[in-house]
Design a protein around this motif. Structure first.
Motif, PDB file in Angstrom:
ATOM      1  N   PHE A   2       0.844  -1.311   0.121  1.00  0.00           N
ATOM      2  CA  PHE A   2       0.087  -0.030  -0.168  1.00  0.00           C
ATOM      3  C   PHE A   2       0.842   1.167   0.060  1.00  0.00           C
ATOM      4  O   PHE A   2       0.438   2.524  -0.482  1.00  0.00           O
ATOM      5  N   ASP A   3       1.986   1.149   0.506  1.00  0.00           N
ATOM      6  CA  ASP A   3       3.052   2.227   0.413  1.00  0.00           C
ATOM      7  C   ASP A   3       3.622   2.365  -0.836  1.00  0.00           C
ATOM      8  O   ASP A   3       4.842   3.260  -0.896  1.00  0.00           O
ATOM      9  N   GLY A   4       3.396   1.481  -1.790  1.00  0.00           N
ATOM     10  CA  GLY A   4       4.000   1.599  -3.232  1.00  0.00           C
ATOM     11  C   GLY A   4       5.161   0.585  -3.340  1.00  0.00           C
ATOM     12  O   GLY A   4       5.967   0.718  -4.651  1.00  0.00           O
ATOM     13  N   ILE A   5       5.552  -0.320  -2.450  1.00  0.00           N
ATOM     14  CA  ILE A   5       6.738  -1.308  -2.685  1.00  0.00           C
ATOM     15  C   ILE A   5       6.114  -2.277  -3.630  1.00  0.00           C
ATOM     16  O   ILE A   5       4.872  -2.836  -3.491  1.00  0.00           O
ATOM     17  N   ARG A   6       6.803  -2.682  -4.597  1.00  0.00           N
ATOM     18  CA  ARG A   6       6.332  -3.775  -5.625  1.00  0.00           C
ATOM     19  C   ARG A   6       7.190  -4.805  -5.906  1.00  0.00           C
ATOM     20  O   ARG A   6       6.991  -5.932  -6.595  1.00  0.00           O
ATOM     21  N   ARG A   7       8.577  -4.452  -5.506  1.00  0.00           N
ATOM     22  CA  ARG A   7       9.582  -5.510  -6.034  1.00  0.00           C
ATOM     23  C   ARG A   7      10.208  -6.234  -4.997  1.00  0.00           C
ATOM     24  O   ARG A   7      10.032  -5.784  -3.693  1.00  0.00           O
ATOM     25  N   PHE A   8      10.707  -7.442  -4.930  1.00  0.00           N
ATOM     26  CA  PHE A   8      10.936  -8.349  -3.916  1.00  0.00           C
ATOM     27  C   PHE A   8      12.173  -7.701  -3.337  1.00  0.00           C
ATOM     28  O   PHE A   8      12.216  -7.792  -2.129  1.00  0.00           O
ATOM     29  N   GLY A   9      13.181  -7.211  -3.769  1.00  0.00           N
ATOM     30  CA  GLY A   9      14.096  -6.621  -3.187  1.00  0.00           C
ATOM     31  C   GLY A   9      13.899  -5.428  -2.433  1.00  0.00           C
ATOM     32  O   GLY A   9      14.499  -5.027  -1.321  1.00  0.00           O
ATOM     33  N   GLU A  10      12.788  -4.618  -2.766  1.00  0.00           N
ATOM     34  CA  GLU A  10      12.196  -3.461  -2.018  1.00  0.00           C
ATOM     35  C   GLU A  10      11.694  -4.054  -0.900  1.00  0.00           C
ATOM     36  O   GLU A  10      11.807  -3.363   0.119  1.00  0.00           O
ATOM     37  N   PHE A  11      10.825  -5.167  -0.990  1.00  0.00           N
ATOM     38  CA  PHE A  11      10.105  -5.888   0.356  1.00  0.00           C
ATOM     39  C   PHE A  11      11.200  -6.252   1.297  1.00  0.00           C
ATOM     40  O   PHE A  11      11.460  -5.870   2.443  1.00  0.00           O
ATOM     41  N   GLN A  12      12.167  -6.869   0.757  1.00  0.00           N
ATOM     42  CA  GLN A  12      13.453  -7.541   1.647  1.00  0.00           C
ATOM     43  C   GLN A  12      14.120  -6.370   2.374  1.00  0.00           C
ATOM     44  O   GLN A  12      14.440  -6.082   3.531  1.00  0.00           O
TER      45      GLN A  12
END
Length: 151
Positions: free
Chosen positions: A34-44
């Motif tokens: 919901f904050d705009g994170i979309r990629r695996f590395g960004e989540f990590q």
């Protein structure tokens, strides 16, 4: 290894929902989406969780239809995780958890992040449950009714 209880056939919607999002990591992944994170590395990077645990949670969220995997929006070879309609339906749940946490886990005046209305820039009002006729409802005003047996 502990065997997890499955609730996909439970009569209770809360129990069924827990199969998809009943894990704290899953809820934090959804919050980040919901904050705009979309990629695996960004989540990590955002969550600091082990890659194998993140991969397992994302696979489960995709399998439950909360996320879908799409080609990267920038045309690169990466894939992105995008909330589905089912996933976007969790917005009120995430806001409700935020507001509960703000009310019970922060001292008065203690700094924390705030969600604001993009148009007005104002913090959101506290979520309220209302009856069909508009009355404000609390737990004492509601009851759960089990489904009737067929036959």
């Amino acid at each position: 290894m502990v065997k997890l209880t499955r609730f996909e056939s439970a009569e209770c919607p809360v129990a069924r929902s827990l199969d998809a999002i009943g894990d704290g990591w899953a809820l934090l992944i959804i919050r980040d989406a919901f904050d705009g994170i979309r990629r695996f590395g960004e989540f990590q990077r955002s969550l600091g969780m082990a890659k194998n645990i993140l991969a397992m949670r994302l696979r489960s969220l995709v399998a439950h239809g909360v996320f879908e995997i799409v080609p990267a929006s920038d045309g690169s070879a990466y894939q992105e995780y995008v909330l589905t309609e089912k996933g976007r339906g969790l917005f009120a749940v995430i806001i409700g958890l935020r507001q509960w946490g703000e009310a019970f886990f922060y001292a008065e005046g203690e700094a924390h992040s705030v969600v604001v209305d993009c148009e007005q820039g104002q913090p959101l009002r506290t979520l309220e449950l209302r009856s069909a006729d508009g009355r404000l409802l609390g737990p004492e005003d509601c009851r759960r009714i089990a489904p009737q047996a067929e036959g």
